[in-house]
Design a protein around this motif. Sequence first.
Motif, PDB file in Angstrom:
ATOM      1  N   ALA A   4      -2.847  -8.062   1.183  1.00  0.00           N
ATOM      2  CA  ALA A   4      -2.218  -7.010   1.991  1.00  0.00           C
ATOM      3  C   ALA A   4      -2.928  -6.879   3.333  1.00  0.00           C
ATOM      4  CB  ALA A   4      -2.241  -5.676   1.253  1.00  0.00           C
ATOM      5  N   SER A  49      -2.802  -2.147   0.129  1.00  0.00           N
ATOM      6  CA  SER A  49      -1.372  -2.081   0.421  1.00  0.00           C
ATOM      7  C   SER A  49      -1.199  -1.416   1.776  1.00  0.00           C
ATOM      8  CB  SER A  49      -0.602  -1.311  -0.661  1.00  0.00           C
ATOM      9  OG  SER A  49      -0.943   0.050  -0.638  1.00  0.00           O
ATOM     10  N   ARG A  51       2.085  -0.240   4.632  1.00  0.00           N
ATOM     11  CA  ARG A  51       3.485  -0.168   5.018  1.00  0.00           C
ATOM     12  C   ARG A  51       3.560   0.289   6.452  1.00  0.00           C
ATOM     13  NH1 ARG A  51       5.831   3.796   0.787  1.00  0.00           N
ATOM     14  NH2 ARG A  51       6.620   4.545   2.784  1.00  0.00           N
ATOM     15  N   SER A  56      -1.361   3.647   3.992  1.00  0.00           N
ATOM     16  CA  SER A  56      -2.012   2.450   3.476  1.00  0.00           C
ATOM     17  C   SER A  56      -2.860   2.872   2.284  1.00  0.00           C
ATOM     18  CB  SER A  56      -2.947   1.832   4.528  1.00  0.00           C
ATOM     19  OG  SER A  56      -2.244   1.462   5.675  1.00  0.00           O
ATOM     20  N   SER A  57      -3.220   1.929   1.468  1.00  0.00           N
ATOM     21  CA  SER A  57      -4.102   2.207   0.342  1.00  0.00           C
ATOM     22  C   SER A  57      -5.371   1.383   0.531  1.00  0.00           C
ATOM     23  CB  SER A  57      -3.405   1.824  -0.964  1.00  0.00           C
ATOM     24  OG  SER A  57      -4.219   2.155  -2.057  1.00  0.00           O
ATOM     25  N   THR A  73      -9.631   3.956  -5.184  1.00  0.00           N
ATOM     26  CA  THR A  73      -8.549   3.691  -4.244  1.00  0.00           C
ATOM     27  C   THR A  73      -8.082   5.008  -3.642  1.00  0.00           C
ATOM     28  OG1 THR A  73      -7.846   1.834  -5.596  1.00  0.00           O
ATOM     29  CG2 THR A  73      -6.281   2.629  -3.993  1.00  0.00           C
TER      30      THR A  73
END
Length: 95
Positions: A4, A49, A51, A56-57, A73
Amino acid sequence: MGSAEDRLTTTCSSCVCFERAFSAKEAAFKAFYPIARRLFEFQDVEIVSARADGPSSLQLLRDLDRPCRAGSTDATYHAALNKVDLSITGVPKEA
């Protein structure tokens, strides 16, 4: 870097994606350091991750101190203001 994070920093045609990744990791440092009081590197936080239209993660890859444990996380939220990327993240609540 994870997949990611690779996608975020290499598939974008402008430096906006890189700036967003840097901003997210800087937000993690500013959230974790006052609690853990331990320095950590840019590579110790991974974007797992991301987007374009949402949060975001981030995942911490090494233990710092409670509650900043490897594997934790957290969501990072982004906003653009006057061509500046702002990011905010939290610290996980200790169990």
